[in-house]
Design a protein around this motif. Structure first.
Motif, PDB file in Angstrom:
ATOM      1  N   GLU A 335       0.841  -1.191   0.000  1.00  0.00           N
ATOM      2  CA  GLU A 335       0.000   0.000   0.000  1.00  0.00           C
ATOM      3  C   GLU A 335       0.881   1.247   0.000  1.00  0.00           C
ATOM      4  OE1 GLU A 335      -3.200  -0.207  -0.295  1.00  0.00           O
ATOM      5  OE2 GLU A 335      -3.338  -2.388  -0.023  1.00  0.00           O
ATOM      6  N   VAL A 336       0.495   2.237  -0.809  1.00  0.00           N
ATOM      7  CA  VAL A 336       1.247   3.492  -0.901  1.00  0.00           C
ATOM      8  C   VAL A 336       0.306   4.659  -0.599  1.00  0.00           C
ATOM      9  CG1 VAL A 336       2.616   5.011  -2.366  1.00  0.00           C
ATOM     10  CG2 VAL A 336       2.784   2.518  -2.646  1.00  0.00           C
ATOM     11  N   ASP A 337       0.701   5.479   0.375  1.00  0.00           N
ATOM     12  CA  ASP A 337      -0.047   6.704   0.680  1.00  0.00           C
ATOM     13  C   ASP A 337       0.517   7.825  -0.199  1.00  0.00           C
ATOM     14  OD1 ASP A 337      -1.323   8.910   1.653  1.00  0.00           O
ATOM     15  OD2 ASP A 337      -0.915   8.503   3.760  1.00  0.00           O
ATOM     16  N   HIS A 338      -0.096   8.044  -1.350  1.00  0.00           N
ATOM     17  CA  HIS A 338       0.423   9.006  -2.328  1.00  0.00           C
ATOM     18  C   HIS A 338       0.331  10.453  -1.831  1.00  0.00           C
ATOM     19  CE1 HIS A 338       1.037   6.136  -5.650  1.00  0.00           C
ATOM     20  NE2 HIS A 338       0.008   5.493  -5.123  1.00  0.00           N
ATOM     21  N   ARG A 339      -0.475  10.714  -0.815  1.00  0.00           N
ATOM     22  CA  ARG A 339      -0.627  12.090  -0.321  1.00  0.00           C
ATOM     23  C   ARG A 339       0.662  12.613   0.298  1.00  0.00           C
ATOM     24  NH1 ARG A 339      -5.361  11.004   3.751  1.00  0.00           N
ATOM     25  NH2 ARG A 339      -3.863   9.314   4.167  1.00  0.00           N
ATOM     26  N   ASP A 340       1.492  11.710   0.839  1.00  0.00           N
ATOM     27  CA  ASP A 340       2.697  12.146   1.541  1.00  0.00           C
ATOM     28  C   ASP A 340       3.967  11.990   0.719  1.00  0.00           C
ATOM     29  OD1 ASP A 340       1.253  12.859   3.763  1.00  0.00           O
ATOM     30  OD2 ASP A 340       1.478  10.904   4.741  1.00  0.00           O
ATOM     31  N   LEU A 341       3.843  11.671  -0.562  1.00  0.00           N
ATOM     32  CA  LEU A 341       5.049  11.507  -1.387  1.00  0.00           C
ATOM     33  C   LEU A 341       5.673  12.864  -1.689  1.00  0.00           C
ATOM     34  CD1 LEU A 341       3.987   8.779  -3.973  1.00  0.00           C
ATOM     35  CD2 LEU A 341       5.391   8.497  -1.923  1.00  0.00           C
ATOM     36  N   PRO A 342       6.986  13.029  -1.489  1.00  0.00           N
ATOM     37  CA  PRO A 342       7.652  14.294  -1.814  1.00  0.00           C
ATOM     38  C   PRO A 342       7.580  14.598  -3.306  1.00  0.00           C
ATOM     39  CG  PRO A 342       9.048  12.902  -0.429  1.00  0.00           C
ATOM     40  CD  PRO A 342       7.909  12.054  -0.881  1.00  0.00           C
ATOM     41  N   GLU A 343       7.698  15.874  -3.654  1.00  0.00           N
ATOM     42  CA  GLU A 343       7.608  16.281  -5.056  1.00  0.00           C
ATOM     43  C   GLU A 343       8.764  15.743  -5.882  1.00  0.00           C
ATOM     44  OE1 GLU A 343       7.650  20.496  -5.237  1.00  0.00           O
ATOM     45  OE2 GLU A 343       9.661  20.714  -4.389  1.00  0.00           O
ATOM     46  N   GLU A 344       9.852  15.370  -5.236  1.00  0.00           N
ATOM     47  CA  GLU A 344      11.010  14.836  -5.970  1.00  0.00           C
ATOM     48  C   GLU A 344      10.792  13.409  -6.464  1.00  0.00           C
ATOM     49  OE1 GLU A 344      12.419  18.021  -3.226  1.00  0.00           O
ATOM     50  OE2 GLU A 344      11.221  16.195  -2.932  1.00  0.00           O
ATOM     51  N   VAL A 345       9.721  12.755  -6.021  1.00  0.00           N
ATOM     52  CA  VAL A 345       9.462  11.386  -6.479  1.00  0.00           C
ATOM     53  C   VAL A 345       9.081  11.406  -7.955  1.00  0.00           C
ATOM     54  CG1 VAL A 345       7.955   9.378  -6.262  1.00  0.00           C
ATOM     55  CG2 VAL A 345       8.827  10.512  -4.212  1.00  0.00           C
ATOM     56  N   HIS A 346       9.895  10.769  -8.762  1.00  0.00           N
ATOM     57  CA  HIS A 346       9.645  10.680 -10.205  1.00  0.00           C
ATOM     58  C   HIS A 346       8.722   9.504 -10.518  1.00  0.00           C
ATOM     59  CE1 HIS A 346      10.595   9.031 -14.222  1.00  0.00           C
ATOM     60  NE2 HIS A 346      10.665  10.294 -14.595  1.00  0.00           N
ATOM     61  N   SER A 347       8.972   8.355  -9.865  1.00  0.00           N
ATOM     62  CA  SER A 347       8.141   7.175 -10.091  1.00  0.00           C
ATOM     63  C   SER A 347       8.288   6.210  -8.934  1.00  0.00           C
ATOM     64  CB  SER A 347       8.513   6.489 -11.417  1.00  0.00           C
ATOM     65  OG  SER A 347       9.904   6.232 -11.486  1.00  0.00           O
ATOM     66  N   LEU A 348       7.217   5.490  -8.671  1.00  0.00           N
ATOM     67  CA  LEU A 348       7.189   4.452  -7.652  1.00  0.00           C
ATOM     68  C   LEU A 348       6.458   3.268  -8.272  1.00  0.00           C
ATOM     69  CD1 LEU A 348       7.498   3.225  -4.861  1.00  0.00           C
ATOM     70  CD2 LEU A 348       5.571   4.624  -4.081  1.00  0.00           C
ATOM     71  N   VAL A 349       7.204   2.183  -8.514  1.00  0.00           N
ATOM     72  CA  VAL A 349       6.679   1.051  -9.279  1.00  0.00           C
ATOM     73  C   VAL A 349       6.695  -0.206  -8.406  1.00  0.00           C
ATOM     74  CG1 VAL A 349       7.003  -0.397 -11.317  1.00  0.00           C
ATOM     75  CG2 VAL A 349       7.492   2.066 -11.436  1.00  0.00           C
ATOM     76  N   ILE A 350       5.570  -0.845  -8.272  1.00  0.00           N
ATOM     77  CA  ILE A 350       5.462  -2.112  -7.551  1.00  0.00           C
ATOM     78  C   ILE A 350       5.486  -3.242  -8.586  1.00  0.00           C
ATOM     79  CG2 ILE A 350       4.122  -3.483  -5.926  1.00  0.00           C
ATOM     80  CD1 ILE A 350       5.285  -0.791  -4.858  1.00  0.00           C
ATOM     81  N   THR A 351       6.420  -4.165  -8.430  1.00  0.00           N
ATOM     82  CA  THR A 351       6.652  -5.189  -9.450  1.00  0.00           C
ATOM     83  C   THR A 351       6.121  -6.565  -9.055  1.00  0.00           C
ATOM     84  OG1 THR A 351       8.836  -5.683  -8.543  1.00  0.00           O
ATOM     85  CG2 THR A 351       8.716  -3.989 -10.248  1.00  0.00           C
ATOM     86  N   LYS A 352       5.641  -6.705  -7.820  1.00  0.00           N
ATOM     87  CA  LYS A 352       5.124  -7.996  -7.366  1.00  0.00           C
ATOM     88  C   LYS A 352       3.645  -7.876  -7.028  1.00  0.00           C
ATOM     89  CE  LYS A 352       9.173 -10.064  -7.463  1.00  0.00           C
ATOM     90  NZ  LYS A 352       9.495 -11.137  -8.426  1.00  0.00           N
TER      91      LYS A 352
END
Length: 411
Positions: A335-352
């Motif tokens: 689970e990812v809480d996208h509300r708290d992701l910093p602006e520097e995050v370019h991508s967050l990929v879950i592969t499993k």
């Protein structure tokens, strides 16, 4: 030839398709690759002669100007097919040499390059005899495998006795380890680890990106993170450039891209490993984000006999965190809480996905360990790493322990 994992190699094929008509030879029908290729064929990769004959008989619209692979097990084959068809490429014998860690050490030592103490061992007794001279701590590596499979640190004789067979028996799909001197025993190099992706064209080696690596705690060497800066001072290092040139010259590597791993020791730069291909772990993608130069397109340019433009078009920093669980488990959810992701995050990929088994070393390899990756982009390494650390707080992993039956099934 080959495409690799969709999560970790899609960008490579996408980059190529933006400039070239790409025809794919693969062991299975393409799925995600279809939108990037002009044509494809399913072929058996066990017969270089048959592959060369097939490619040579393609109609004029599909006849290649070059052949390229970034798949570990297909690089040598792609060079063999290119050579048989008279296309640009690297001497297949140089590829085979560079994939043998013991042969590389011996060749570079003969060329006068400084090497750690090393030797080949067929048994634990052989390794112990070598270590009487080399000393501890030391590293045991399967002679021909890849992806850090089976690589571990030993600090005493009992470590060698207990772990030698695990190193010797490690597996990497499609790669055979020799029976004789099957384990490379070498002195532990101490210092920060880097990797350098370089373009080599007509004998001239040009480093394009330097990746600063963070590895797992001993005794394993699993890659956890990489940071690429377009203005890394090592790119201007005469020591680095000279060492890279001498390594390529000694091994006969020319007209290709290489991914070379080094340590910054107190005595200077020292080689860990040579890989005659584009780097993995999203490193070339980081290079493109940081410099504006597409390393896959550079590789393709070399493969068709052109002189690619290596001029940087950006000056940023890109960082990747390869995501691991803290223990072996059967994955239930990420689970990812996208509300708290910093602006520097370019991508967050879950592969499993739910139900996948995640196993850490020594039982698991890099594909079995990771459940995704996180990329940040900024102006300094510190900003990118801090943003990644913050972003990881927004990721929650749940799972349950592996049962004995699951472990037996994997074995």
């Amino acid at each position: 030839m080959g495409s690799g994992d969709a999560y970790f190699r899609r960008y490579s094929l996408e980059d190529l398709a933006s400039e070239y008509d790409v025809w794919l030879l693969a062991a299975r029908p393409p799925v995600w690759e279809r939108e990037y290729v002009a044509g494809w064929a399913v072929k058996d990769f066990g017969d270089a002669g048959a592959l060369a004959e097939f490619v040579g008989r393609l109609p004029s619209g599909a006849r290649p100007d070059g052949i390229l692979s970034w798949v570990e097990t297909l690089v040598g084959l792609s060079c063999t097919v290119a050579a048989r068809l008279g296309l640009p490429g690297t001497d297949p014998a140089a590829i085979d040499l560079s994939r043998d860690k013991l042969d590389v050490r011996e060749r570079l030592a003969a060329a006068g390059l400084p090497q750690p103490g090393f030797g080949g061992a067929s048994t634990a007794a052989d390794a112990l005899r070598l270590l009487d001279d080399i000393g501890y701590p030391a590293v045991l590596k399967p002679r021909r495998l890849a992806g850090s499979c089976g690589v571990l640190r030993v600090d005493a004789a009992e470590d060698v006795t207990r772990r030698f067979e695990a190193v010797a028996g490690a597996e990497f799909f499609g790669v055979a380890n020799p029976e004789s001197d099957r384990v490379l025993v070498e002195e532990l190099l101490v210092g920060d680890e880097i990797s350098v992706d370089s373009a080599c064209r007509d004998g001239v080696v040009t480093p394009l990106i330097v990746a600063r690596k963070r590895s797992s705690p001993p005794p394993y060497f699993e890659e956890l993170a990489h940071t690429v800066s377009a203005t890394d001072p090592l790119l201007e290092s005469t020591e680095l450039r000279d060492l890279l040139q001498r390594i390529h010259d000694a091994l006969g590597l020319d007209n290709l891209m290489t991914h070379i791993e080094l340590r910054l020791t107190a005595a200077g730069l020292r080689l860990i490993e040579v890989n005659p291909r584009l780097g993995g772990g999203m490193i070339p993608y980081l290079g493109g984000l940081a410099t504006g130069v597409s390393l896959p397109r550079v590789a393709a340019g070399i493969a068709v006999g052109e002189m690619p433009d290596l001029t940087p078009r950006a000056a940023r920093v890109a960082h990747v965190e390869l995501l691991y669980p803290d223990r072996d488990l059967v994955l239930e959810s990420v689970e990812v809480d996208h509300r708290d992701l910093p602006e520097e995050v370019h991508s967050l990929v879950i592969t499993k996905k739910s139900g996948d088994i995640l196993r850490l070393p020594p039982e698991g390899n890099s594909n079995m360990c990771r459940y995704g990756y996180l990329i940040t982009l900024g102006q300094t390494p510190e900003v990118c790493r801090a943003a990644a650390a913050k972003a990881r707080e927004s990721i929650s992993v749940t799972g349950h322990p592996l049962s004995l039956e699951m472990v037996k099934t994997q074995l």
